[in-house]
Design an enzyme around this catalytic site. Sequence first.
Site, PDB file in Angstrom:
ATOM      1  N   GLY A  29       0.800  -1.218   0.000  1.00 59.82           N
ATOM      2  CA  GLY A  29       0.000   0.000   0.000  1.00 59.82           C
ATOM      3  C   GLY A  29       0.832   1.267   0.000  1.00 59.82           C
ATOM      4  N   ASP A  81       3.144  -3.161   8.141  1.00 59.98           N
ATOM      5  CA  ASP A  81       2.084  -3.043   7.136  1.00 59.98           C
ATOM      6  C   ASP A  81       1.117  -1.925   7.514  1.00 59.98           C
ATOM      7  OD1 ASP A  81       0.520  -3.517   4.929  1.00 59.98           O
ATOM      8  OD2 ASP A  81      -0.126  -5.526   5.518  1.00 59.98           O
ATOM      9  N   GLU A 103      -0.851 -10.858   3.112  1.00 62.19           N
ATOM     10  CA  GLU A 103      -0.599 -10.052   4.322  1.00 62.19           C
ATOM     11  C   GLU A 103      -0.947 -10.859   5.575  1.00 62.19           C
ATOM     12  OE1 GLU A 103      -1.303  -5.558   2.568  1.00 62.19           O
ATOM     13  OE2 GLU A 103      -2.984  -6.554   3.528  1.00 62.19           O
ATOM     14  N   LYS A 121      -7.366   6.723   9.846  1.00 59.21           N
ATOM     15  CA  LYS A 121      -7.693   5.286   9.862  1.00 59.21           C
ATOM     16  C   LYS A 121      -8.205   4.824  11.226  1.00 59.21           C
ATOM     17  CE  LYS A 121      -5.873   4.514   5.672  1.00 59.21           C
ATOM     18  NZ  LYS A 121      -4.573   3.946   5.449  1.00 59.21           N
TER      19      LYS A 121
END
Length: 214
Positions: A29, A81, A103, A121
């Site tokens: 990402g 991540d 992932e 987020k």
Amino acid sequence: MTKDEEKRIAGRAALRYVEDGMVVGVGTGSTVAHFIDALAERKHLIEGAVSSSEQSTRLLKERGIAVLDLNSAGDIPLYVDGADECDAHRCLIKGGGGALTREKIIAAVAKTFVCIIDAGKRVDVLGRFPLPVEVIPMARSYVAREIVKRGGQPVWRDGVVTDNGNWILDVHHLRITQPVELERDLNQIAGVVTVGLFAQRPADIVLIGSEEMR
Ligand SMILES: O=C[C@H](O)[C@H](O)[C@H](O)COP(=O)(O)O
């Protein structure tokens, strides 16, 4: 501060968990892309990286970081991540970029999972971001019907094929108050490959990019 600056700061901050000689698990990402940029500065000090997607493999190789196969890499002390949503218990929604299956495998293997996110987020209850579910193509309609029975509204991510050759349903209208139970339940549906809920194995550490972290 822009969202991308927050992502960059979080990505760089994860570097403090990287130790010499490590094999580093690398997610996927736009936030991870910043981490990969930072990791390139240490590329001669680490053993290499295990990648969670073709996209990250390409970025790692472009920056001269050795990409290792998970089957022969042994222990993964650190996995870094991003996430699409994160709650107060470090449970996550992931898979906005379609990389959720690899992932989840690396997160399962890793000793420490450091999640890097921008402030937007963080949520109180997971589910505002549609929950990605990777499915075997022939099971798409069946899985979608099962999800409707559970109160979700699945939308096929039309045209997207994952690195594993599968399809993705994005499940809207969920208010995920019991993420561990929902992850377990959706995993039972035949044809589901991976649920983008990381609750049974949440992140260990969450780094939220901010001015103070600079
Ligand atoms: O499949 C993609 C991954 O789960 C990403 O880590 C997630 O979508 C967050 O991506 P970004 O850092 O671009 O917001």
